[in-house]
Design an enzyme around this catalytic site. Structure first.
Site, PDB file in Angstrom:
ATOM      1  N   LYS A  58       0.843  -1.207   0.000  1.00  0.00           N
ATOM      2  CA  LYS A  58       0.000   0.000   0.000  1.00  0.00           C
ATOM      3  C   LYS A  58       0.872   1.249   0.000  1.00  0.00           C
ATOM      4  O   LYS A  58       0.623   2.205  -0.737  1.00  0.00           O
ATOM      5  CB  LYS A  58      -0.947  -0.023   1.213  1.00  0.00           C
ATOM      6  N   GLN A 102      -4.736  -1.318   9.342  1.00  0.00           N
ATOM      7  CA  GLN A 102      -4.635  -2.665   8.771  1.00  0.00           C
ATOM      8  C   GLN A 102      -5.299  -3.677   9.709  1.00  0.00           C
ATOM      9  O   GLN A 102      -4.992  -3.734  10.898  1.00  0.00           O
ATOM     10  CB  GLN A 102      -3.155  -3.021   8.551  1.00  0.00           C
ATOM     11  N   ASP A 125     -11.134   3.064   3.823  1.00  0.00           N
ATOM     12  CA  ASP A 125     -11.569   1.670   3.706  1.00  0.00           C
ATOM     13  C   ASP A 125     -13.089   1.570   3.584  1.00  0.00           C
ATOM     14  O   ASP A 125     -13.614   0.508   3.254  1.00  0.00           O
ATOM     15  CB  ASP A 125     -11.100   0.866   4.939  1.00  0.00           C
TER      16      ASP A 125
END
Ligand code: NAD
Length: 298
Positions: A58, A102, A125
């Site tokens: 990422k 994460q 997200d």
């Protein structure tokens, strides 16, 4: 008709992700020309090897597209209050436009409380309930990256999605449910099937589009598919076969090939799209935060 014309199309997630990332780079250049530098904060708690790889990828993609990445690596024994304090700090930071925590988090931390602490405008997200609710109401919000990437693959493959019958296999908050909401927004007729559904193969055989997000290696074979169906395989399953470890999807690729009109491979299908849409969301978040309040340039 020649045999070549009847072969199914392989949906190339790597190539599509490269196109999405090129779009992102252009958008970042445009923002920078206006004096805005998009920033993505990536938070990793602990040292799970798979999570470390995801975070590294990422960060790399962010840097390639010109997004500033800010990495926060915390030890596995970090307490929830410390993590919440960091999120509060990132919420308030003008340098940060997107926040990604994460998952999974260590068991002693309440994942839901952490996700809810992220400013919905920075929730790249798309897991905050404000964004989940907005998606189900059809508002323009930040939507989860994997289903957003799947939708793009379907749009590029099928063109118009209106009126198509899509069957989503799996009802997780991360993939299945938001996928169903996005397909509904694209005017598909949507059926969601799951572990308690009856006669899954018969339900799937009705589908023009199948999106498989289950986590069971090769669950779906030709017997589940209508001839000419388009298949998006989200599953990533590691198996040992022929004396070696390999990744396979939720769809039995070789069996499905005889029937489908297009299918994503695993790996190289949905995976690269997830990271590409994280970058897309970071740019969308930046635009909303920084440009909405500004008067138009003369
Ligand atoms: P999950 O475990 O949260 O959800 C799985 C869903 O499948 C559940 O809703 C369950 O009801 C359903 N299910 C379980 N067994 C079933 C069965 N026999 N028949 C029908 N439905 C069944 O998983 P998830 O987070 O949604 O992930 C699904 C898969 O997608 C996993 O393999 C995961 O690794 C993969 N994944 C890939 C990406 C990517 O970027 N490519 C991103 C997220 C998840």
């Amino acid at each position: 008709m020649s045999r070549a014309a009847t072969l199914p199309r392989l949906i190339d997630g790597k190539a599509t992700a490269a196109r999405v990332l090129a779009e992102v780079s252009d958008e970042v250049a445009d923002l920078r020309a206006r004096g805005v530098q998009p920033g993505l904060a990536v938070v990793l708690v602990g040292s799970d090897p798979a999570s470390q790889v995801y975070v590294r990828n990422k960060v790399l993609r962010a840097e390639e597209t010109g997004i500033r990445s800010l990495e926060h690596k915390l030890p596995a024994d970090t307490d929830e209050a410390t993590l919440l304090a960091l999120i509060e700090h990132l919420n308030a930071s003008a340098e940060v436009n997107g926040i990604l925590v994460q998952l999974p988090l260590p068991a002693h931390i309440n994942e839901q409380r952490v996700l809810q602490a992220i400013d919905p405008l920075k929730d790249v997200d798309g897991f905050h309930s404000e964004n989940v609710g907005g998606l189900s109401q059809g508002r323009e919000v930040l939507t989860p990256c994997t289903p957003s990437g799947c939708l793009r693959l379907l749009q590029d493959t099928c063109g118009e999605l209106r009126g198509k019958h899509a069957v989503v296999v799996g009802r997780s908050n991360i993939v299945g449910k938001p996928m169903a909401a996005l397909l509904l927004q694209a005017d598909c007729t949507v059926t969601v099937v799951h572990s308690r559904s009856q006669d899954l193969p018969a339900l799937c055989r009705q589908a023009d589009i199948v999106v498989a997000a289950v986590g069971k290696p090769r669950l779906i074979d030709a017997n589940w598919l209508k001839p000419g169906a388009v298949v998006i395989d989200v599953g990533i399953n590691r198996i040992d076969e022929d004396g070696r470890s390999k990744l396979v999807g939720d769809v039995d690729f070789d069996s499905a090939l005889s029937l489908v009109s297009a299918i994503t491979p695993v790996p190289g299908g949905v995976g690269p799209m997830t990271i590409a849409y994280l970058m897309k969301n970071t740019v969308a978040a930046t635009r909303r935060q920084c440009l909405a309040a500004r008067p138009a340039q003369p």
